[in-house]
Design a protein around this motif. Sequence first.
Motif, PDB file in Angstrom:
ATOM      1  N   TYR A  30       0.869  -1.182   0.000  1.00  0.00           N
ATOM      2  CA  TYR A  30       0.000   0.000   0.000  1.00  0.00           C
ATOM      3  C   TYR A  30       0.902   1.227   0.000  1.00  0.00           C
ATOM      4  N   LEU A  31       0.822   2.033  -1.069  1.00  0.00           N
ATOM      5  CA  LEU A  31       1.608   3.265  -1.168  1.00  0.00           C
ATOM      6  C   LEU A  31       0.676   4.453  -0.980  1.00  0.00           C
ATOM      7  N   ASP A  32       0.871   5.196   0.122  1.00  0.00           N
ATOM      8  CA  ASP A  32       0.015   6.358   0.327  1.00  0.00           C
ATOM      9  C   ASP A  32       0.739   7.631  -0.101  1.00  0.00           C
ATOM     10  N   GLY A  33       0.097   8.786   0.113  1.00  0.00           N
ATOM     11  CA  GLY A  33       0.653  10.040  -0.369  1.00  0.00           C
ATOM     12  C   GLY A  33       2.018  10.359   0.197  1.00  0.00           C
ATOM     13  N   SER A  34       2.239  10.058   1.464  1.00  0.00           N
ATOM     14  CA  SER A  34       3.541  10.342   2.075  1.00  0.00           C
ATOM     15  C   SER A  34       4.651   9.521   1.425  1.00  0.00           C
ATOM     16  N   MET A  35       4.349   8.280   1.095  1.00  0.00           N
ATOM     17  CA  MET A  35       5.352   7.403   0.483  1.00  0.00           C
ATOM     18  C   MET A  35       5.638   7.839  -0.951  1.00  0.00           C
ATOM     19  N   ILE A  36       4.601   8.228  -1.685  1.00  0.00           N
ATOM     20  CA  ILE A  36       4.800   8.694  -3.051  1.00  0.00           C
ATOM     21  C   ILE A  36       5.579  10.005  -3.059  1.00  0.00           C
ATOM     22  N   GLU A  37       5.314  10.868  -2.086  1.00  0.00           N
ATOM     23  CA  GLU A  37       6.072  12.109  -1.963  1.00  0.00           C
ATOM     24  C   GLU A  37       7.556  11.817  -1.757  1.00  0.00           C
ATOM     25  N   ASP A  38       7.866  10.835  -0.920  1.00  0.00           N
ATOM     26  CA  ASP A  38       9.262  10.443  -0.706  1.00  0.00           C
ATOM     27  C   ASP A  38       9.862   9.878  -1.984  1.00  0.00           C
ATOM     28  N   TRP A  39       9.074   9.094  -2.719  1.00  0.00           N
ATOM     29  CA  TRP A  39       9.539   8.524  -3.991  1.00  0.00           C
ATOM     30  C   TRP A  39       9.884   9.640  -4.971  1.00  0.00           C
ATOM     31  N   LEU A  40       9.069  10.678  -4.985  1.00  0.00           N
ATOM     32  CA  LEU A  40       9.346  11.828  -5.857  1.00  0.00           C
ATOM     33  C   LEU A  40      10.635  12.538  -5.446  1.00  0.00           C
ATOM     34  N   ARG A  41      10.898  12.624  -4.147  1.00  0.00           N
ATOM     35  CA  ARG A  41      12.146  13.243  -3.685  1.00  0.00           C
ATOM     36  C   ARG A  41      13.356  12.463  -4.197  1.00  0.00           C
ATOM     37  N   CYS A  42      13.187  11.158  -4.305  1.00  0.00           N
ATOM     38  CA  CYS A  42      14.285  10.309  -4.777  1.00  0.00           C
ATOM     39  C   CYS A  42      14.411  10.329  -6.307  1.00  0.00           C
ATOM     40  N   SER A  43      13.441  10.928  -6.990  1.00  0.00           N
ATOM     41  CA  SER A  43      13.416  10.959  -8.465  1.00  0.00           C
ATOM     42  C   SER A  43      13.187  12.387  -8.930  1.00  0.00           C
ATOM     43  N   PRO A  44      14.192  13.277  -8.749  1.00  0.00           N
ATOM     44  CA  PRO A  44      13.984  14.704  -9.016  1.00  0.00           C
ATOM     45  C   PRO A  44      13.621  15.030 -10.454  1.00  0.00           C
ATOM     46  N   ALA A  45      14.078  14.232 -11.431  1.00  0.00           N
ATOM     47  CA  ALA A  45      13.725  14.518 -12.821  1.00  0.00           C
ATOM     48  C   ALA A  45      12.227  14.353 -13.043  1.00  0.00           C
ATOM     49  N   VAL A  46      11.655  13.314 -12.456  1.00  0.00           N
ATOM     50  CA  VAL A  46      10.209  13.094 -12.564  1.00  0.00           C
ATOM     51  C   VAL A  46       9.460  14.169 -11.788  1.00  0.00           C
ATOM     52  N   ALA A  47       9.923  14.455 -10.582  1.00  0.00           N
ATOM     53  CA  ALA A  47       9.266  15.468  -9.755  1.00  0.00           C
ATOM     54  C   ALA A  47       9.271  16.822 -10.451  1.00  0.00           C
ATOM     55  N   ALA A  48      10.386  17.168 -11.098  1.00  0.00           N
ATOM     56  CA  ALA A  48      10.483  18.461 -11.775  1.00  0.00           C
ATOM     57  C   ALA A  48       9.479  18.568 -12.906  1.00  0.00           C
ATOM     58  N   ARG A  49       9.364  17.508 -13.688  1.00  0.00           N
ATOM     59  CA  ARG A  49       8.446  17.537 -14.827  1.00  0.00           C
ATOM     60  C   ARG A  49       7.002  17.737 -14.373  1.00  0.00           C
ATOM     61  N   TYR A  50       6.585  16.985 -13.359  1.00  0.00           N
ATOM     62  CA  TYR A  50       5.191  17.079 -12.914  1.00  0.00           C
ATOM     63  C   TYR A  50       4.930  18.374 -12.152  1.00  0.00           C
ATOM     64  N   ALA A  51       5.945  18.861 -11.434  1.00  0.00           N
ATOM     65  CA  ALA A  51       5.781  20.143 -10.756  1.00  0.00           C
ATOM     66  C   ALA A  51       5.567  21.267 -11.759  1.00  0.00           C
ATOM     67  N   ARG A  52       6.313  21.214 -12.852  1.00  0.00           N
ATOM     68  CA  ARG A  52       6.241  22.287 -13.855  1.00  0.00           C
ATOM     69  C   ARG A  52       5.019  22.158 -14.747  1.00  0.00           C
ATOM     70  N   TYR A  53       4.818  20.974 -15.324  1.00  0.00           N
ATOM     71  CA  TYR A  53       3.837  20.839 -16.403  1.00  0.00           C
ATOM     72  C   TYR A  53       2.463  20.366 -15.947  1.00  0.00           C
TER      73      TYR A  53
END
Length: 225
Positions: free
Chosen positions: A115-138
């Motif tokens: 079970y992956l909740d919002g807190s875990m996905i947020e941490d996953w995004l921190r570990c994947s800055p290229a993905v986080a940057a794209r979704y933050a921007r676009y």
Amino acid sequence: MIADLIRASAQDISTIRFPNGDKGQVRGFDGVLDAAGVRPYVPDGASLWEFGVSENAAAKAESDFVKRTNEVEEEQRKQTTFVFATPRTWNNGREKIAEWVSEKQKLGLWKDVVYLDGSMIEDWLRCSPAVAARYARYELNLFPVLGARSTDEFWDEYSNRFGPQLVEQVLLAGREQQAEALIRKLSEGVSKILYAADAPDEVVAFTVAAIRSSDPAVRYFLGKR
């Protein structure tokens, strides 16, 4: 986004199917994956994914678990991990997320249950800055923190400094073999690659141009990393 996070995390993916947009409304599982596991978020081997965005995500997880358990043959379930993911943070006062997962694991109906909740996905995004940057921007219309940018984001900004707009072939002219060697090293996961230029942006621009000009499958995977 989950599919992109998986690509950013896992090197060895045999099967990946995560319909999105209008295709996300088709019948069937929200995601199908077969990959070499990468702790803590990518299960090892085959996994079937369900998503829930409603406020009562825990109830949706319970419903999806029962539904998919009844639909999938036992032999397949024993070799497959059931994953439920939601942007909602677990907020069930009667039961902890670990307790829900443990209860389902003890049933022995699936190889494993995640079970992956919002807190875990947020941490996953921190570990994947290229993905986080794209979704933050676009997708969210937010500026990424610490200047992190996706390859597309960097190229949009860099290429428009020139008139007419710069194309990748200009940077790669006469450097095709160097670009091929760079892509090979990036694909192999080499930790350090040394290049010299008049400015850091020139090295980044050459790297991004090489990625954007590579085979579509290679470009897609390296762009997420």
